[in-house]
Design a protein around this motif. Structure first.
Motif, mmCIF file in Angstrom:
data_model
loop_
_atom_site.group_PDB
_atom_site.id
_atom_site.type_symbol
_atom_site.label_atom_id
_atom_site.label_comp_id
_atom_site.label_asym_id
_atom_site.label_seq_id
_atom_site.Cartn_x
_atom_site.Cartn_y
_atom_site.Cartn_z
ATOM 1 N N HIS A 16 0.867 -1.185 0.000
ATOM 2 C CA HIS A 16 0.000 0.000 0.000
ATOM 3 C C HIS A 16 0.901 1.232 0.000
ATOM 4 N N MET A 51 -2.129 -9.556 4.765
ATOM 5 C CA MET A 51 -3.009 -10.021 3.690
ATOM 6 C C MET A 51 -2.209 -10.652 2.544
ATOM 7 N N LEU A 77 -9.491 -0.361 9.661
ATOM 8 C CA LEU A 77 -10.551 -1.362 9.807
ATOM 9 C C LEU A 77 -11.096 -1.856 8.482
ATOM 10 N N PHE A 78 -11.215 -0.967 7.486
ATOM 11 C CA PHE A 78 -11.754 -1.414 6.218
ATOM 12 C C PHE A 78 -10.656 -1.659 5.183
ATOM 13 N N SER A 79 -9.433 -1.814 5.656
ATOM 14 C CA SER A 79 -8.333 -2.090 4.729
ATOM 15 C C SER A 79 -7.656 -3.421 5.014
ATOM 16 N N ASN A 84 -8.275 -7.363 6.676
ATOM 17 C CA ASN A 84 -9.225 -8.337 7.202
ATOM 18 C C ASN A 84 -8.630 -8.897 8.496
ATOM 19 N N PRO A 85 -9.168 -8.507 9.655
ATOM 20 C CA PRO A 85 -8.484 -8.847 10.906
ATOM 21 C C PRO A 85 -8.368 -10.349 11.148
#
Lengths: 368, 202
Positions: free
Chosen positions: A58, A108, A267-269, A271-272
């Motif tokens: 990223h 990820m 949180l939306f980047s 996947n915990p």
């Protein structure tokens, strides 16, 4: 006039439509991008594929600055974006492009890994591959800096001291890096004894500090096992929590960590569940099969000759500041600086965020 | 990426049309919202076939006849989700579902199954011997055993929709060093239930 059955049907259809709209709304909200790209708020995501692994990269921040900071996360088992909420996002991304890397088998990242391709050597080569892709995408005229935290300090030190890898970078920022596990345990013992004496004199958490000292006494420093390190790590974080409660370690999160910052940047980047599971498996594998906790890079430190900034928390029980002193004494350059944050634990970038960012910015401005 | 998604949606639509036609021949179509790990959005189309149906009749203390059903279904699912922002996934799996149908068509079900999942990655670069090249169709295949548990309601009368709420875990095998579980929540409808006939008895 509508009949009873028609009314029931209409109500039911209306309910169905509302449910459908609700679900559609959820899909839209969770899939939309939370940030708008501008010159200073650039965002790019791509994967780098190498030898069995596909690693997400990223890139956030000011790409026009032509200055990139590659961030090596801790763990092993963490992820790049965990460093983003608030701290780097609010300050460093305005000035530089930050490259958040998920290392192989962590975060990820995807792929199929085994004992042949999940090694420290492969991770070192991954960094070279990421540099090649950054050059390919953004040109070769950028200034690169490497920042490694905790386990990222081990990986960063190993990378910089291999071949001529460091020539790609303008500077090295090591934050509470675990480049020598032998010294790590010994210095833990000294730090815990010192802090425990102070805390017990204040009659705070006596049982806990005694337990920590007992555990450390049981460790055979000539034969440190993975179990020893895992147990001590858990106690070290607990100790940090005690000092946090006693307000000796500063809660810097109040300045920047809020729901908006978390949702925008983390949180939306990530996947915990996936990140946690895959990180745990990789951590277990690396520590049990690769004897990662036997790593000792003290003798390698003198190979580092690029400008170096060493940032440590005074109350870091996980990787004590003695390792920062060791790195400072051994790195072979005049352009080096050691900063010990007086009210920080293992993560000065969250405990004393403003001071931390100030040091990073001034270092980069000097050497970029 | 856009082309692949377009093909995928065409595939889903054609499957849906096929399934609707098959309602007449004992297959039933369902469509659901799928929340991968709760908030990653997705959707799933289900073809459902009744394999076994056992009726249990019992008279209660007030001499009322109570009828329950124990059913075994085959679920064939195809779907996708978007794990924002890192990747899309498409999957196809088959499940055997055990279902207890009770009063007013309410039911609980439990299922096991297996299938395949393909991740679709965004822009990906391969680096080999210092040479950078763009990867065509990047992603990975995974064999995915799964278990599910759910509740729902069958079609009862005009104006009542059959719904189902399921939680299922897919295990992505050969994922990095071992495996990784996905926890999915699924809420949707099954159209043209054959249970419409049997439910009249309940």
């Amino acid at each position: 006039m509508a009949t009873f059955s028609d009314t029931t049907l209409k109500k039911s259809l209306m309910k169905s439509k509302l449910k459908f709209l609700f679900l559609l709304g959820m899909m839209v909200i969770s899939s939309c991008s939370w940030e708008v790209d501008t010159a200073e708020k650039f965002y790019d995501l791509f994967y780098v594929e190498r030898n069995g692994a596909q690693m997400p990269i990223h890139v956030h921040g000011n790409i026009q600055s032509k200055t990139f900071i590659l961030i090596l996360h801790g763990g092993p088992g963490g992820n790049g974006l965990q460093y983003r909420p608030g701290v780097f996002q609010e300050s460093l991304e305005e000035s530089y492009a930050l490259v958040y890397i998920d290392q192989r088998g962590q975060g990820m990242s995807q792929g199929q890994l085994d004992e042949k391709n999940l090694t420290l050597d492969e991770m070192i080569e991954d960094i070279n591959a990421i540099i090649s892709v950054l050059d390919h995408k953004y040109g070769t005229d950028n200034s690169l800096f490497l920042l490694g935290h905790s386990w990222g300090g081990t990986l960063g030190t190993a990378f910089l001291t291999t071949k001529d890898n460091q020539d790609n970078f303008k500077g090295w920022i090591e934050v509470d890096g675990a480049h020598d596990f032998d010294l790590l345990v010994k210095s833990q013992f000294r730090l815990v004894q010192k802090v425990a004496a102070e805390e017990m004199a204040m009659d705070r958490d006596t049982d806990f500090w005694n337990e920590f000292i007992d555990k450390l006494s049981e460790v055979d420093t000539f034969n440190i096992t993975n179990e020893n390190i895992s147990e001590l790590n858990a106690l070290a974080f607990e100790a940090e929590g005690k000092l946090f409660d006693a307000e000796i370690i500063r809660d810097g999160t109040a300045d920047y960590l809020n729901l908006e910052s978390l949702t925008k940047s983390y949180l939306f980047s990530v996947n915990p569940l996936t990140s946690w599971m895959t990180g745990t498996f990789t951590n277990n594998y690396l520590t049990s099969e690769q004897d990662l906790f036997m790593t000792n890079l003290e003798s390698e430190l003198k190979k580092i000759h690029i400008p170096s900034l060493l940032l440590w928390g005074k109350y870091d029980f996980v990787v004590p500041a003695e390792l920062g002193v060791q790195a400072f004494e051994n790195i072979d350059t005049e352009d080096k600086k050691l900063v010990i944050f007086e009210e920080s634990g293992h993560s000065p970038m969250t405990n004393e965020a403003k001071l931390f960012n100030g040091e990073v910015i001034s270092f980069i401005e000097q050497y970029k | 990426m856009k082309k692949r998604l377009l093909f995928f949606f065409i595939f889903i639509i054609s499957l849906s049309l096929h399934a609707q036609k098959s309602i007449l021949s004992d297959w039933h179509l369902g469509i659901s919202y799928l929340g991968n790990n709760l908030w990653n959005p997705g959707a799933q189309v289900t073809g459902q076939k009744l394999l076994f149906d056992r009726t249990i009749s019992r008279t209660n203390r007030r001499d009322q006849l109570k009828i329950k059903h124990r059913q075994i279904f085959l679920d064939a699912n195809i779907g996708f989700y978007y794990d924002n922002p890192t990747h899309w996934s498409i999957f196809n799996n088959y499940q055997v579902q055990y279902r207890r149908v009770r009063k007013k068509g309410r039911y609980q079900n439990l299922g096991i199954g297996a299938g395949a999942l393909r991740t679709l990655l965004p822009e990906t670069y391969n680096v080999a011997n210092g040479t950078v090249s763009k990867v065509k169709y990047p992603g990975n295949w995974h064999f995915t055993p799964m278990v599910s548990i759910g509740i729902g309601r069958l079609w009862k009368r005009r104006g009542t929709n059959p719904w189902r709420l399921q939680v299922h875990t897919m295990i992505l095998t050969n994922y990095n060093v071992s495996f990784t579980p996905l926890l999915n929540i699924e809420y949707g409808y099954v159209f043209g239930y054959h249970s419409k006939e049997i439910i009249n008895e309940i």
